[in-house]
Write a protein that holds these residues in place. Structure first.
Motif, PDB file in Angstrom:
ATOM      1  N   ALA A 254       4.631   1.311   1.638  1.00 54.01           N
ATOM      2  CA  ALA A 254       4.985   0.095   2.490  1.00 54.01           C
ATOM      3  C   ALA A 254       5.861  -0.813   1.757  1.00 54.01           C
ATOM      4  N   SER A 255       7.211  -0.719   1.687  1.00 57.21           N
ATOM      5  CA  SER A 255       8.090  -1.821   1.140  1.00 57.21           C
ATOM      6  C   SER A 255       8.011  -3.091   1.701  1.00 57.21           C
ATOM      7  N   GLN A 256       7.436  -3.993   1.389  1.00 52.64           N
ATOM      8  CA  GLN A 256       7.578  -5.392   1.899  1.00 52.64           C
ATOM      9  C   GLN A 256       8.766  -6.145   2.105  1.00 52.64           C
TER      10      GLN A 256
ATOM     11  N   GLU B 224       0.808  -1.289   0.115  1.00 54.90           N
ATOM     12  CA  GLU B 224       0.095   0.086   0.144  1.00 54.90           C
ATOM     13  C   GLU B 224       1.013   1.189   0.012  1.00 54.90           C
ATOM     14  N   LEU B 225       0.177   2.173  -0.446  1.00 56.84           N
ATOM     15  CA  LEU B 225       0.761   3.733  -0.305  1.00 56.84           C
ATOM     16  C   LEU B 225      -0.066   4.550   0.209  1.00 56.84           C
TER      17      LEU B 225
ATOM     18  N   PRO C  16       5.663  -5.062   6.385  1.00 59.00           N
ATOM     19  CA  PRO C  16       4.521  -3.825   6.225  1.00 59.00           C
ATOM     20  C   PRO C  16       3.708  -4.292   5.010  1.00 59.00           C
ATOM     21  N   VAL C  17       2.504  -4.009   5.117  1.00 55.95           N
ATOM     22  CA  VAL C  17       1.663  -3.951   3.776  1.00 55.95           C
ATOM     23  C   VAL C  17       0.685  -2.982   3.822  1.00 55.95           C
TER      24      VAL C  17
ATOM     25  N   SER D   5       0.682  -1.152   9.321  1.00 52.25           N
ATOM     26  CA  SER D   5       0.602  -2.700   9.900  1.00 52.25           C
ATOM     27  C   SER D   5       2.145  -3.336   9.825  1.00 52.25           C
ATOM     28  N   SER D   6       2.249  -4.079  10.848  1.00 51.00           N
ATOM     29  CA  SER D   6       3.410  -4.746  10.954  1.00 51.00           C
ATOM     30  C   SER D   6       3.230  -5.976  11.885  1.00 51.00           C
TER      31      SER D   6
END
Length: 575
Positions: A505-507, A493-494, A535-536, A550-551
């Motif tokens: 969110a750089s997973q 997401e951004l 993170p998503v 989120s984490s």
């Protein structure tokens, strides 16, 4: 304090309740002064340098400026500082109350110094002039459009009536033709029957004449006369009987009936023609020409946009998850306009519950449970949240009434979703759809492909997971820029802040990356060292600068990362 036609001195009224007419207004003390109090005011060490104006000039100010105070309404203290992040003046108590985490606090005196002589005054004066001229031009344009619409209505009505007259004339012509044919054929029948009728009457009269004379023949005629007479009567009756037999065996006594057969084409008009026509509104590009606004119109008197190097989120708190929910995954973390939070929790593959958290990040209640996995969600408007499902459907959920109020069907799978209160943009890997929230009409954007999206100032921003890309499009679908960088790996997401910075969110590298508004530079602002893990989902409240991410986090402190005993949570930051 102030009567209907004059202002009373504030000091005199506060001292002994005297209503003395005021002649000046102190812009620093924010009080009315009579002539005597004004003299003491100018001699006092604390107020001799204060600026004053006549009470008449004071009332020349616009109403909204009369309501502006130099004191903080929350703490009743004088404004001394200016918060560049929130773009507002602050008192000393505000710093510890609402602006503890804010950076870039400046002395208010530096901000206000020579503000009246700054170039912005002339710029904004010109802006007001241009905007007013634009409004006048638009009003003129719309009035002309109303006149044009009235003219078009009159012309259309004339066309309708002309067509009706043409149809009437044509039908009248056809009607007269068939009536003339009816008259002709009925006249022919009538003429033949009249001729036959005349012949029959003639012969009937002859027979009647013989019938009336027959009794006289039998009474007065001689035998010879009677014999000859009977022979004549026999000839006459035989001839008449033969004539009658010929009539019966011939066609003269056939019943000839008049019938009308209405044209099948004419009958189909009543069946096939359902309307006289259609009234359509054809849209074309506006011919209105107005002055373009300044490119830097969003700039304030005080530059408040930080440099990308200055963005440093500070951790505020974590969403308080109930123990029985910690084994489940959280998704689609959202901040509502009132500062509350929404997130989904998934207990298994068939139960996905929308949760509501208060401003203090403590769980309040369950909103609704879904059987399909929610791919994305966003706040739409009026207590309504849009939720995308993988089955080409997007649901509108009333979070106050806890129910689904509308289902939007798409031509493609729905994944990411964003709204500005007027439209929904729903994205997928193949294309995207804009849904107008006012009339629910759909516009397909074939070129906009994204896993997750966000909206900001008429532009659409999206991430492409497998290509490690962040893209920016116009709302019409044309690409503006595409950005790739080694620090952005598997972007989810951004979100965008009020200055147009893009937060990703750089997973793939457990990071939160911020990208400049022009899509040219980026920087990691949160990483594993800050507790970011897988993170998503990310969301930013643009007015307050609050960010939720989120984490994954470990259930039991001290466990190894490979224990697998993790749960998804959400961190709240101030940016």
């Amino acid at each position: 304090m102030a009567s209907s036609d004059r202002d009373n001195c504030t000091l005199c009224y506060d001292d002994d309740g005297t209503s003395t007419e005021a002649v000046t207004w102190c812009t620093v003390c924010e009080v009315f002064l009579c002539s005597d109090c004004g003299k003491h005011h100018t001699k006092s060490r604390t107020s001799k340098d204060h600026k004053t104006m006549s009470s008449k000039d004071y009332h020349k100010l616009p109403t909204f400026m009369l309501e502006i105070s130099s004191q903080c309404i929350d703490h009743k203290k004088k404004f001394e500082l200016y918060c560049s992040f929130h773009d507002c003046p602050c008192c000393v108590t505000c710093i510890t109350d609402k602006h503890k985490k804010c950076q870039g606090m400046k002395p208010l005196s530096h901000i206000l110094d020579q503000v009246k002589s700054s170039p912005s005054v002339q710029i904004f004066e010109q802006d007001l002039k241009n905007v007013k001229e634009n409004f006048d031009e638009i009003i003129k344009y719309l009035n002309n459009r109303i006149k044009t619409s009235n003219s078009q209505k009159t012309k259309a009505a004339e066309q309708i009536r002309s067509m009706r007259k043409s149809i009437n004339d044509f039908l009248n012509k056809l009607e007269q033709k068939i009536l003339d044919d009816l008259e002709s054929k009925q006249s022919q029948l009538k003429s033949k029957m009249n001729t036959l009728l005349q012949q029959l009457k003639t012969q009937a009269n002859q027979i009647g004449q013989l019938q009336s004379e027959f009794s006289k023949m039998t009474q007065y005629a001689t035998e010879l006369q009677m014999y000859v007479g009977l022979r004549e009567i026999e000839k006459t009756t035989s001839k008449a009987a033969k004539y009658i037999d010929e009539l019966k065996s011939g066609y003269n006594l056939e019943e000839k009936n008049l019938e009308v057969s209405i044209s099948s084409a004419l009958q189909l008009i009543l069946q096939d023609v359902k309307s006289f026509g259609n009234i359509n509104i054809n849209t074309s590009k506006s011919s209105l020409r107005i002055q373009a606004g300044r490119k830097d119109q969003a700039q304030n008197l005080v530059p408040t946009v930080p440099r990308i190097e200055e963005i440093k989120p500070s951790m505020l708190r974590t969403l308080t998850i109930q123990e029985d929910m910690k084994h489940t995954g959280l998704s689609a973390c959202r901040i509502l306009p009132d500062g509350k939070y929404l997130t989904f929790t998934s207990y298994n593959y068939t139960n996905h519950t929308l949760l509501l958290f208060g401003n203090d990040s403590i769980f309040e209640r369950n909103v609704l449970t879904f059987t399909e996995y929610p791919c994305g969600a966003c706040y739409a408007r009026n207590s309504t949240v849009a939720v995308t499902l993988g089955s080409k459907q997007t649901l509108l959920v009333d979070i106050e009434k806890n129910k689904i109020i509308q289902t939007i069907k798409l031509s493609h799978d729905g994944h990411g979703v964003a709204s500005d209160g007027q439209i929904l943009v729903i994205s997928s890997k193949e294309k995207s759809t804009i849904v107008n929230l006012n009339d629910m009409s759909h516009t397909i954007l074939e070129a906009v492909r994204a896993d997750y999206i966000s909206l900001f100032q008429e532009n659409i921003y999206g991430t492409i997971f497998v290509e490690n890309k962040v893209c920016c499009y116009k709302k019409t679908g044309e690409p503006i820029w595409t950005f790739q960088h080694k620090d952005i790996i598997l972007p989810e997401e951004l979100a965008l802040d009020k200055n147009g910075f893009v937060y990703i969110a750089s997973q793939g590298n457990n990071s939160i990356v911020v990208v400049s508004s022009d899509g040219k530079t980026c920087r990691i602002i949160l990483s594993e060292a800050d507790g970011i893990n897988y993170p998503v989902y990310i969301e930013i409240h643009r007015e307050t600068g609050m960010m939720i991410v989120s984490s994954k986090t470990r259930k039991i402190s001290g466990e190894n990362d490979d224990s697998g005993d993790h749960y998804q949570t959400a961190f709240v930051y101030q940016i």
